[in-house]
Design a protein around this motif. Sequence first.
Motif, PDB file in Angstrom:
ATOM      1  N   GLY A 152       0.786  -1.233   0.000  1.00  0.00           N
ATOM      2  CA  GLY A 152       0.000   0.000   0.000  1.00  0.00           C
ATOM      3  C   GLY A 152       0.817   1.281   0.000  1.00  0.00           C
ATOM      4  N   ALA A 153       2.149   1.168   0.131  1.00  0.00           N
ATOM      5  CA  ALA A 153       2.981   2.372   0.126  1.00  0.00           C
ATOM      6  C   ALA A 153       3.060   2.950  -1.289  1.00  0.00           C
ATOM      7  N   GLU A 154       3.387   4.232  -1.360  1.00  0.00           N
ATOM      8  CA  GLU A 154       3.545   4.850  -2.673  1.00  0.00           C
ATOM      9  C   GLU A 154       4.918   4.526  -3.238  1.00  0.00           C
ATOM     10  N   GLY A 155       5.045   4.625  -4.554  1.00  0.00           N
ATOM     11  CA  GLY A 155       6.336   4.363  -5.182  1.00  0.00           C
ATOM     12  C   GLY A 155       6.395   5.020  -6.530  1.00  0.00           C
ATOM     13  N   ILE A 156       7.622   5.152  -7.042  1.00  0.00           N
ATOM     14  CA  ILE A 156       7.780   5.767  -8.353  1.00  0.00           C
ATOM     15  C   ILE A 156       8.824   4.993  -9.147  1.00  0.00           C
ATOM     16  N   ALA A 157       8.505   4.752 -10.420  1.00  0.00           N
ATOM     17  CA  ALA A 157       9.445   4.099 -11.328  1.00  0.00           C
ATOM     18  C   ALA A 157       9.866   5.124 -12.375  1.00  0.00           C
ATOM     19  N   ILE A 158      11.171   5.359 -12.476  1.00  0.00           N
ATOM     20  CA  ILE A 158      11.703   6.331 -13.425  1.00  0.00           C
ATOM     21  C   ILE A 158      12.489   5.557 -14.481  1.00  0.00           C
ATOM     22  N   ASN A 159      12.110   5.728 -15.741  1.00  0.00           N
ATOM     23  CA  ASN A 159      12.670   4.906 -16.814  1.00  0.00           C
ATOM     24  C   ASN A 159      13.381   5.744 -17.859  1.00  0.00           C
ATOM     25  N   LEU A 160      14.706   5.576 -17.941  1.00  0.00           N
ATOM     26  CA  LEU A 160      15.456   6.212 -19.016  1.00  0.00           C
ATOM     27  C   LEU A 160      15.234   5.391 -20.282  1.00  0.00           C
ATOM     28  N   TYR A 161      14.985   6.070 -21.408  1.00  0.00           N
ATOM     29  CA  TYR A 161      14.687   5.280 -22.604  1.00  0.00           C
ATOM     30  C   TYR A 161      15.308   5.887 -23.859  1.00  0.00           C
ATOM     31  N   THR A 162      15.503   4.999 -24.840  1.00  0.00           N
ATOM     32  CA  THR A 162      15.945   5.407 -26.181  1.00  0.00           C
ATOM     33  C   THR A 162      14.912   4.869 -27.169  1.00  0.00           C
ATOM     34  N   ASP A 163      15.105   5.152 -28.445  1.00  0.00           N
ATOM     35  CA  ASP A 163      14.168   4.662 -29.467  1.00  0.00           C
ATOM     36  C   ASP A 163      14.047   3.137 -29.443  1.00  0.00           C
ATOM     37  N   GLU A 164      15.126   2.462 -29.052  1.00  0.00           N
ATOM     38  CA  GLU A 164      15.110   0.992 -29.011  1.00  0.00           C
ATOM     39  C   GLU A 164      14.129   0.442 -27.976  1.00  0.00           C
ATOM     40  N   ASP A 165      13.772   1.270 -26.987  1.00  0.00           N
ATOM     41  CA  ASP A 165      12.890   0.816 -25.900  1.00  0.00           C
ATOM     42  C   ASP A 165      11.405   1.026 -26.191  1.00  0.00           C
ATOM     43  N   ILE A 166      11.102   1.710 -27.294  1.00  0.00           N
ATOM     44  CA  ILE A 166       9.711   2.066 -27.592  1.00  0.00           C
ATOM     45  C   ILE A 166       8.824   0.830 -27.717  1.00  0.00           C
ATOM     46  N   ALA A 167       9.355  -0.244 -28.310  1.00  0.00           N
ATOM     47  CA  ALA A 167       8.551  -1.468 -28.488  1.00  0.00           C
ATOM     48  C   ALA A 167       8.091  -2.007 -27.146  1.00  0.00           C
ATOM     49  N   LEU A 168       8.986  -1.998 -26.137  1.00  0.00           N
ATOM     50  CA  LEU A 168       8.622  -2.472 -24.794  1.00  0.00           C
ATOM     51  C   LEU A 168       7.557  -1.571 -24.180  1.00  0.00           C
ATOM     52  N   VAL A 169       7.743  -0.255 -24.290  1.00  0.00           N
ATOM     53  CA  VAL A 169       6.780   0.704 -23.730  1.00  0.00           C
ATOM     54  C   VAL A 169       5.401   0.484 -24.353  1.00  0.00           C
ATOM     55  N   GLU A 170       5.375   0.280 -25.671  1.00  0.00           N
ATOM     56  CA  GLU A 170       4.093   0.036 -26.356  1.00  0.00           C
ATOM     57  C   GLU A 170       3.418  -1.227 -25.825  1.00  0.00           C
TER      58      GLU A 170
END
Length: 437
Positions: A341-359
């Motif tokens: 139940g605690a709050e959290g944050i995920a910060i993701n550095l990305y390049t064009d190569e990572d777009i497929a995963l994000v999609e």
Amino acid sequence: MDNHLFKQYAINPTITDVIDRLGFYEPTAIQQKVIPAVLRGESVIGQSHTGSGKTHAYLLPLFNEIEESKEEVQFVVTAPTRELAIQIHDVVKQVIAYADKTSVWTSKLFIGGTDKKKTIEKLKVMPHVVVGTPGRILDLIEEGALNIHSAKSFVIDEADLMLDLGFIEEVDKILVRADESIQLLVFSATIPERLQHFLKKYLENPNHFRIDEQRLSPETMEHRLVPLRHRSIAEVIFRISETINPYLAIIFANGKDKADELAADLTEKGLEVGLIHGGLTPRERKRVLKDIQGLRYQYIVATDLASRGIDIKGVSHVINAQLPKEEEFYIHRVGRTARAGAEGIAINLYTDEDIALVERLEKKGLSFQSYDVKNGEWQEVKAWNERKKRKKTESDAETEAWRKVKKPNKVKPGYKKKMKYQQQQIKKKLNRNKFKK
């Protein structure tokens, strides 16, 4: 607390008291499936996310069946890392203490990095419960110091990680020495092809429980995308560090070489960081974990070992210095934060190569916000797919412009160039009209 929702199972009063003292009221999704199957003596394959309550899902029903009068091994739990084995054994000791059976039920932890000779000396009487890493357990069996043939149940925890780290062969050698009718309980986030071959060897029609949580990460978690652009990873993370004050942040890198390099770069920039990966010696890993518990670090650079094989408490931020290739690994990484139940944050550095995963993650229901750090502050920036949308719009205008080009009845020299010029003029007009709107 009345744990009547657990009383639906055929659990004896001692274990009911343990559940009361643990403060459990309602079984988790994996516990609802696994507990009754284990009580029936059936073999199980359980797939569920980190923090789903699977350790208690198998320990509670296994302790329910202990015959304390027999001085022999009754169940064995194997884990791929020393840290995970220690954590499981801590839960075992807690259950024994809450059952008020400290002087009756016995358990032993067998892991590498400990004195084998002293361990053998303490094995005059077999413990009821064995927890450990496959290598050390196999070692003791081959020495003739440990006999597990009496065990009725055998647990393989984090089986796919066991496979990745190369320990599944040792598990195989241990099971050869176990009773053929042993109850096998396998827990794994994924069931890769190589693991399926192993499971088929030992399991006939097991209960296969896959707990697909509708939400891929806690609702209290925020997922931010930060474009890397031309900058170095260490530079961007250092900028991020100036805007956050984490209780504890895990920075994930893909592979131990990249983790070593990033930890060195961040240290050079003035951050005090811990480092965890499979290439460290057991002594080094133990020292780092002790320092983490002592709150020496705000930042830990780690490989995927820390997303699965080691439970690090109090993580407020997860920073993916490099995004993984698979969705499952992303889920496990971010699962280290926003727990209970605690709050959290995920910060993701990305390049064009990572777009497929994000999609792929967005299609599964995750929502990302695009940010960058400028002048020491978070600023919203254009979403990762803005450029894609723009390209699509440009492409639509181009298609429409070609459709409006007049095709000549007779083909003359240079007609292609003329048509192209005409198409470009129409396209410009279409875009101007769109802008005016």
